[in-house]
Design a protein around this motif. Sequence first.
Motif, PDB file in Angstrom:
ATOM      1  N   HIS A 199       0.889  -0.925  -0.121  1.00 33.42           N
ATOM      2  CA  HIS A 199       0.472   0.068   0.196  1.00 33.42           C
ATOM      3  C   HIS A 199       0.835   1.471   0.178  1.00 33.42           C
ATOM      4  O   HIS A 199       1.991   0.975   0.647  1.00 33.42           O
ATOM      5  CB  HIS A 199      -1.040  -0.348   1.138  1.00 33.42           C
ATOM      6  N   TYR A 200       0.673   2.285  -1.139  1.00 34.11           N
ATOM      7  CA  TYR A 200       1.236   3.604  -1.176  1.00 34.11           C
ATOM      8  C   TYR A 200       0.223   4.781  -0.608  1.00 34.11           C
ATOM      9  O   TYR A 200       0.703   6.007  -0.193  1.00 34.11           O
ATOM     10  CB  TYR A 200       1.919   3.827  -1.685  1.00 34.11           C
ATOM     11  N   THR A 201      -1.395   4.471   0.197  1.00 31.75           N
ATOM     12  CA  THR A 201      -1.442   5.987   0.313  1.00 31.75           C
ATOM     13  C   THR A 201      -2.373   5.314   1.449  1.00 31.75           C
ATOM     14  O   THR A 201      -2.622   4.682   1.771  1.00 31.75           O
ATOM     15  CB  THR A 201      -2.715   6.055  -0.999  1.00 31.75           C
ATOM     16  N   VAL A 202      -2.290   6.766   2.773  1.00 31.08           N
ATOM     17  CA  VAL A 202      -2.870   6.635   3.493  1.00 31.08           C
ATOM     18  C   VAL A 202      -3.449   7.640   3.912  1.00 31.08           C
ATOM     19  O   VAL A 202      -3.642   8.952   3.866  1.00 31.08           O
ATOM     20  CB  VAL A 202      -1.481   7.005   4.485  1.00 31.08           C
ATOM     21  N   GLU A 234      16.164   2.745   0.870  1.00 35.47           N
ATOM     22  CA  GLU A 234      15.518   3.646   2.125  1.00 35.47           C
ATOM     23  C   GLU A 234      13.881   3.737   1.849  1.00 35.47           C
ATOM     24  O   GLU A 234      13.498   4.429   1.294  1.00 35.47           O
ATOM     25  CB  GLU A 234      16.178   3.832   3.013  1.00 35.47           C
ATOM     26  N   LEU A 235      12.695   3.325   2.312  1.00 33.59           N
ATOM     27  CA  LEU A 235      10.927   2.935   2.556  1.00 33.59           C
ATOM     28  C   LEU A 235      10.547   4.063   3.857  1.00 33.59           C
ATOM     29  O   LEU A 235      11.018   3.032   4.569  1.00 33.59           O
ATOM     30  CB  LEU A 235      10.631   2.158   2.080  1.00 33.59           C
ATOM     31  N   ILE A 236      10.006   4.363   3.140  1.00 33.17           N
ATOM     32  CA  ILE A 236       8.907   4.360   4.561  1.00 33.17           C
ATOM     33  C   ILE A 236       7.421   3.908   3.915  1.00 33.17           C
ATOM     34  O   ILE A 236       6.693   4.904   2.982  1.00 33.17           O
ATOM     35  CB  ILE A 236       8.620   6.508   4.330  1.00 33.17           C
ATOM     36  N   LEU A 237       6.480   3.440   4.828  1.00 34.00           N
ATOM     37  CA  LEU A 237       5.315   2.875   4.688  1.00 34.00           C
ATOM     38  C   LEU A 237       4.392   2.630   5.704  1.00 34.00           C
ATOM     39  O   LEU A 237       4.496   2.934   6.947  1.00 34.00           O
ATOM     40  CB  LEU A 237       6.175   1.213   4.212  1.00 34.00           C
TER      41      LEU A 237
END
Length: 310
Positions: A199-202, A234-237
Amino acid sequence: MKTKLLPVLALSTILFTSCNDEKTPEVNDGRVKFSSGITDVHSRVGGAEGDLWNNGDAIGIYMIEHGETLSASSIKEGADNVKYTTASTGASALFASTTPIYYPVNGPLVDFIACHPYGSSAVDENYWYDIDLKDQSNQSAIDLMTASANNDGAGYDKTNTSVVNLHFKHHLAKVILQVKAGDGVNNLTGLEVKVKGMHYTVIFDLTDFSFVGTGSTADTEITPYFNTENGNYELILPPTLLYNLSDCIVEFTVGGNTYVWIIADNSNDITDFNSGEKYTFDVTLTKQKVQVSGTIEKWITLDGGTGTAN
Protein backbone atom coordinates in the motif's frame (compact mmCIF):
# COMPACT_ATOMS: atom_id res chain seq x y z
CA MET A 1 19.64 3.13 18.24
CA LYS A 2 18.34 5.76 20.57
CA THR A 3 15.01 7.23 19.68
CA LYS A 4 14.41 10.82 19.79
CA LEU A 5 11.33 12.90 19.93
CA LEU A 6 10.92 16.13 18.15
CA PRO A 7 9.11 19.04 19.50
CA VAL A 8 8.62 22.08 17.31
CA LEU A 9 9.58 25.62 16.88
CA ALA A 10 10.51 28.60 18.92
CA LEU A 11 9.56 32.14 18.07
CA SER A 12 11.30 34.86 19.98
CA THR A 13 9.19 37.25 21.92
CA ILE A 14 9.20 40.84 20.73
CA LEU A 15 11.49 43.32 22.50
CA PHE A 16 10.39 46.95 22.38
CA THR A 17 13.06 49.68 22.48
CA SER A 18 12.67 53.25 23.70
CA CYS A 19 13.91 56.21 21.67
CA ASN A 20 17.12 56.36 23.72
CA ASP A 21 17.80 52.69 22.79
CA GLU A 22 17.36 51.39 26.35
CA LYS A 23 15.55 48.04 26.36
CA THR A 24 12.25 47.87 28.18
CA PRO A 25 11.04 44.72 29.93
CA GLU A 26 9.84 41.89 27.71
CA VAL A 27 6.19 42.28 26.78
CA ASN A 28 3.75 39.38 26.63
CA ASP A 29 1.83 40.27 23.48
CA GLY A 30 -0.09 36.99 23.43
CA ARG A 31 1.98 35.32 20.76
CA VAL A 32 2.35 31.57 21.33
CA LYS A 33 5.95 30.39 21.61
CA PHE A 34 6.86 26.84 20.65
CA SER A 35 10.05 24.99 21.53
CA SER A 36 12.25 22.78 19.37
CA GLY A 37 14.46 20.13 20.87
CA ILE A 38 15.07 16.41 21.36
CA THR A 39 14.02 13.94 24.00
CA ASP A 40 14.78 10.23 24.25
CA VAL A 41 11.54 8.76 22.98
CA HIS A 42 11.14 8.99 19.21
CA SER A 43 13.23 10.25 16.31
CA ARG A 44 12.87 11.90 12.96
CA VAL A 45 13.74 10.02 9.80
CA GLY A 46 15.88 12.82 8.41
CA GLY A 47 19.67 12.52 8.65
CA ALA A 48 21.95 9.52 8.85
CA GLU A 49 20.89 8.80 12.41
CA GLY A 50 17.25 9.68 11.86
CA ASP A 51 17.22 12.57 14.28
CA LEU A 52 17.39 15.73 12.17
CA TRP A 53 14.98 18.33 10.92
CA ASN A 54 15.71 19.31 7.33
CA ASN A 55 15.81 22.74 5.75
CA GLY A 56 12.30 23.46 4.43
CA ASP A 57 10.47 21.06 6.77
CA ALA A 58 7.03 22.45 7.49
CA ILE A 59 4.40 21.58 10.07
CA GLY A 60 0.77 22.53 10.55
CA ILE A 61 -0.40 23.70 14.00
CA TYR A 62 -3.97 23.82 15.31
CA MET A 63 -5.07 25.74 18.40
CA ILE A 64 -8.27 24.28 19.86
CA GLU A 65 -10.37 24.89 22.93
CA HIS A 66 -8.97 23.06 25.95
CA GLY A 67 -10.32 19.55 26.37
CA GLU A 68 -12.07 19.53 23.00
CA THR A 69 -11.51 17.29 19.98
CA LEU A 70 -10.14 18.87 16.82
CA SER A 71 -13.06 20.19 14.76
CA ALA A 72 -14.13 23.34 12.94
CA SER A 73 -16.02 24.50 16.03
CA SER A 74 -13.14 23.89 18.46
CA ILE A 75 -10.56 25.93 16.50
CA LYS A 76 -9.67 29.21 18.21
CA GLU A 77 -8.42 32.49 16.71
CA GLY A 78 -8.53 30.94 13.24
CA ALA A 79 -5.47 28.83 14.06
CA ASP A 80 -6.44 26.04 11.67
CA ASN A 81 -3.42 24.24 10.18
CA VAL A 82 -1.14 27.25 10.48
CA LYS A 83 2.08 26.65 8.57
CA TYR A 84 5.44 26.91 10.34
CA THR A 85 8.67 26.26 8.43
CA THR A 86 12.33 25.82 9.35
CA ALA A 87 15.26 27.17 7.35
CA SER A 88 17.85 25.18 9.31
CA THR A 89 18.99 21.58 9.58
CA GLY A 90 19.69 19.89 12.89
CA ALA A 91 18.39 18.03 15.91
CA SER A 92 17.01 21.34 17.15
CA ALA A 93 15.54 23.85 14.75
CA LEU A 94 13.69 27.14 14.80
CA PHE A 95 10.39 27.32 12.95
CA ALA A 96 8.71 30.53 11.85
CA SER A 97 5.36 31.51 10.38
CA THR A 98 4.17 34.46 8.35
CA THR A 99 0.88 34.18 10.27
CA PRO A 100 1.91 33.41 13.89
CA ILE A 101 -0.60 32.10 16.40
CA TYR A 102 -1.80 34.30 19.29
CA TYR A 103 -3.62 33.23 22.43
CA PRO A 104 -7.26 34.32 22.78
CA VAL A 105 -7.33 37.73 24.48
CA ASN A 106 -10.11 36.88 26.92
CA GLY A 107 -9.89 33.10 27.02
CA PRO A 108 -10.85 30.29 26.80
CA LEU A 109 -8.04 27.90 27.69
CA VAL A 110 -6.54 26.19 24.66
CA ASP A 111 -4.59 23.09 23.59
CA PHE A 112 -2.40 22.48 20.54
CA ILE A 113 -2.18 19.81 17.85
CA ALA A 114 0.56 19.64 15.22
CA CYS A 115 1.16 17.53 12.12
CA HIS A 116 4.18 16.88 9.90
CA PRO A 117 4.48 17.20 6.97
CA TYR A 118 2.39 20.30 6.41
CA GLY A 119 -0.29 19.96 3.75
CA SER A 120 -2.70 22.76 2.88
CA SER A 121 -4.86 20.62 0.59
CA ALA A 122 -4.15 17.25 2.21
CA VAL A 123 -6.56 17.83 5.12
CA ASP A 124 -10.31 17.67 4.41
CA GLU A 125 -13.33 18.94 6.38
CA ASN A 126 -13.24 15.86 8.61
CA TYR A 127 -9.58 16.55 9.46
CA TRP A 128 -8.57 13.45 7.58
CA TYR A 129 -5.02 13.75 6.27
CA ASP A 130 -4.35 12.13 2.87
CA ILE A 131 -0.73 11.23 2.12
CA ASP A 132 0.78 9.47 -0.91
CA LEU A 133 3.94 7.44 -0.27
CA LYS A 134 4.65 6.37 -3.84
CA ASP A 135 7.31 9.05 -4.33
CA GLN A 136 10.08 8.15 -1.88
CA SER A 137 12.63 10.65 -3.19
CA ASN A 138 12.18 13.02 -0.20
CA GLN A 139 11.87 10.96 2.97
CA SER A 140 11.20 13.95 5.20
CA ALA A 141 8.26 15.01 3.03
CA ILE A 142 6.39 11.75 3.75
CA ASP A 143 7.36 11.23 7.39
CA LEU A 144 3.91 11.40 8.99
CA MET A 145 4.20 12.58 12.60
CA THR A 146 1.83 14.23 15.06
CA ALA A 147 2.10 15.98 18.39
CA SER A 148 -0.27 17.43 20.96
CA ALA A 149 0.07 19.60 24.08
CA ASN A 150 -2.47 20.45 26.80
CA ASN A 151 -0.12 21.75 29.54
CA ASP A 152 -0.38 18.51 31.52
CA GLY A 153 -4.16 18.78 31.49
CA ALA A 154 -4.29 22.40 32.64
CA GLY A 155 -4.59 24.04 29.22
CA TYR A 156 -2.89 27.25 28.07
CA ASP A 157 -3.86 30.91 28.00
CA LYS A 158 -2.21 34.30 27.50
CA THR A 159 -0.71 34.24 30.99
CA ASN A 160 1.52 31.37 29.91
CA THR A 161 5.02 32.76 29.33
CA SER A 162 6.72 29.40 28.83
CA VAL A 163 7.21 27.74 25.48
CA VAL A 164 4.78 25.05 24.38
CA ASN A 165 6.65 21.79 23.88
CA LEU A 166 5.29 19.62 21.07
CA HIS A 167 6.64 16.06 21.12
CA PHE A 168 6.22 14.31 17.78
CA LYS A 169 5.46 10.64 17.21
CA HIS A 170 5.97 8.58 14.05
CA HIS A 171 2.90 6.89 12.58
CA LEU A 172 4.50 5.08 9.63
CA ALA A 173 7.18 2.40 9.40
CA LYS A 174 10.74 2.80 8.14
CA VAL A 175 12.41 0.04 6.08
CA ILE A 176 16.12 0.07 5.24
CA LEU A 177 17.77 -2.35 2.80
CA GLN A 178 21.54 -2.75 3.05
CA VAL A 179 22.43 -4.55 -0.20
CA LYS A 180 25.72 -6.37 -0.82
CA ALA A 181 27.14 -8.43 -3.70
CA GLY A 182 27.66 -12.12 -2.90
CA ASP A 183 28.83 -15.25 -4.75
CA GLY A 184 28.30 -15.00 -8.50
CA VAL A 185 27.53 -11.27 -8.44
CA ASN A 186 30.58 -9.25 -9.48
CA ASN A 187 29.29 -5.87 -8.37
CA LEU A 188 26.12 -3.88 -7.88
CA THR A 189 26.67 -1.41 -10.71
CA GLY A 190 23.29 -0.56 -12.21
CA LEU A 191 21.34 -2.24 -9.41
CA GLU A 192 17.60 -1.50 -9.51
CA VAL A 193 15.37 -2.14 -6.50
CA LYS A 194 11.59 -2.25 -6.74
CA VAL A 195 8.99 -2.94 -4.06
CA LYS A 196 5.70 -4.41 -5.25
CA GLY A 197 2.36 -5.21 -3.67
CA MET A 198 2.59 -2.63 -0.87
CA HIS A 199 0.00 0.00 0.00
CA TYR A 200 1.21 3.51 -0.70
CA THR A 201 -1.76 5.77 0.07
CA VAL A 202 -2.76 6.58 3.64
CA ILE A 203 -5.73 8.38 5.19
CA PHE A 204 -5.03 9.50 8.75
CA ASP A 205 -7.53 11.00 11.21
CA LEU A 206 -6.05 14.01 13.01
CA THR A 207 -8.92 14.12 15.51
CA ASP A 208 -7.81 10.92 17.25
CA PHE A 209 -4.47 10.08 15.57
CA SER A 210 -5.77 6.89 13.95
CA PHE A 211 -5.63 5.37 10.47
CA VAL A 212 -8.83 5.57 8.45
CA GLY A 213 -7.40 3.30 5.78
CA THR A 214 -4.64 2.47 3.30
CA GLY A 215 -4.81 1.46 -0.33
CA SER A 216 -3.55 1.47 -3.93
CA THR A 217 -1.46 -1.62 -4.62
CA ALA A 218 -2.54 -2.84 -8.06
CA ASP A 219 0.34 -2.93 -10.56
CA THR A 220 2.30 -0.54 -8.39
CA GLU A 221 6.08 -0.36 -8.13
CA ILE A 222 7.70 1.72 -5.43
CA THR A 223 11.30 2.76 -5.97
CA PRO A 224 13.12 3.11 -2.64
CA TYR A 225 15.10 6.25 -1.88
CA PHE A 226 18.82 5.61 -2.45
CA ASN A 227 20.91 7.17 0.30
CA THR A 228 24.18 8.13 -1.36
CA GLU A 229 25.87 8.71 2.01
CA ASN A 230 25.63 5.09 3.16
CA GLY A 231 24.53 3.21 0.04
CA ASN A 232 21.27 2.02 1.60
CA TYR A 233 17.81 1.82 0.04
CA GLU A 234 15.15 3.38 2.27
CA LEU A 235 11.36 3.34 2.38
CA ILE A 236 8.62 4.82 4.52
CA LEU A 237 5.54 2.60 4.44
CA PRO A 238 2.17 2.42 6.20
CA PRO A 239 1.64 -0.17 8.94
CA THR A 240 1.17 -3.39 6.96
CA LEU A 241 0.25 -6.97 7.77
CA LEU A 242 2.68 -9.14 5.80
CA TYR A 243 1.33 -12.52 6.86
CA ASN A 244 0.08 -14.46 3.79
CA LEU A 245 0.85 -11.46 1.58
CA SER A 246 3.00 -13.32 -0.94
CA ASP A 247 2.56 -10.43 -3.36
CA CYS A 248 4.50 -8.06 -1.05
CA ILE A 249 7.92 -8.51 -2.62
CA VAL A 250 11.22 -6.79 -3.32
CA GLU A 251 12.87 -7.27 -6.71
CA PHE A 252 16.63 -6.77 -7.14
CA THR A 253 17.79 -6.47 -10.73
CA VAL A 254 21.51 -6.38 -11.60
CA GLY A 255 23.68 -7.80 -14.37
CA GLY A 256 20.64 -8.90 -16.33
CA ASN A 257 19.30 -11.05 -13.47
CA THR A 258 16.32 -10.36 -11.20
CA TYR A 259 16.08 -11.80 -7.70
CA VAL A 260 12.81 -11.80 -5.77
CA TRP A 261 12.34 -11.71 -2.02
CA ILE A 262 8.91 -12.28 -0.47
CA ILE A 263 9.08 -9.94 2.50
CA ALA A 264 6.99 -12.16 4.79
CA ASP A 265 9.40 -15.05 4.16
CA ASN A 266 11.88 -14.49 6.96
CA SER A 267 13.28 -16.73 9.68
CA ASN A 268 12.26 -14.43 12.52
CA ASP A 269 8.57 -14.56 11.58
CA ILE A 270 8.26 -10.82 11.07
CA THR A 271 4.65 -10.67 9.96
CA ASP A 272 4.00 -6.94 9.86
CA PHE A 273 5.46 -3.47 9.67
CA ASN A 274 4.26 -1.51 12.69
CA SER A 275 3.74 2.17 13.32
CA GLY A 276 6.89 3.86 14.63
CA GLU A 277 9.20 0.90 14.02
CA LYS A 278 12.32 0.77 11.87
CA TYR A 279 13.34 -2.43 10.06
CA THR A 280 16.88 -2.90 8.76
CA PHE A 281 17.58 -5.80 6.39
CA ASP A 282 21.04 -6.94 5.30
CA VAL A 283 20.54 -8.24 1.76
CA THR A 284 23.19 -10.30 -0.01
CA LEU A 285 22.68 -11.06 -3.70
CA THR A 286 24.16 -14.39 -4.81
CA LYS A 287 24.01 -16.23 -8.11
CA GLN A 288 21.25 -18.55 -6.90
CA LYS A 289 19.26 -16.50 -4.39
CA VAL A 290 18.94 -13.48 -2.19
CA GLN A 291 20.09 -13.94 1.39
CA VAL A 292 18.49 -11.65 3.93
CA SER A 293 18.99 -11.02 7.61
CA GLY A 294 17.14 -8.30 9.46
CA THR A 295 16.62 -6.37 12.63
CA ILE A 296 13.67 -4.42 14.00
CA GLU A 297 14.07 -1.18 15.88
CA LYS A 298 11.15 0.31 17.74
CA TRP A 299 13.78 2.82 18.48
CA ILE A 300 14.84 -0.10 20.72
CA THR A 301 16.90 -2.88 19.12
CA LEU A 302 15.13 -6.26 18.84
CA ASP A 303 16.08 -9.52 17.16
CA GLY A 304 15.60 -9.74 13.44
CA GLY A 305 15.43 -12.63 11.01
CA THR A 306 16.51 -14.07 7.69
CA GLY A 307 14.76 -14.54 4.37
CA THR A 308 15.44 -16.24 1.05
CA ALA A 309 14.33 -15.24 -2.45
CA ASN A 310 14.77 -17.40 -5.51
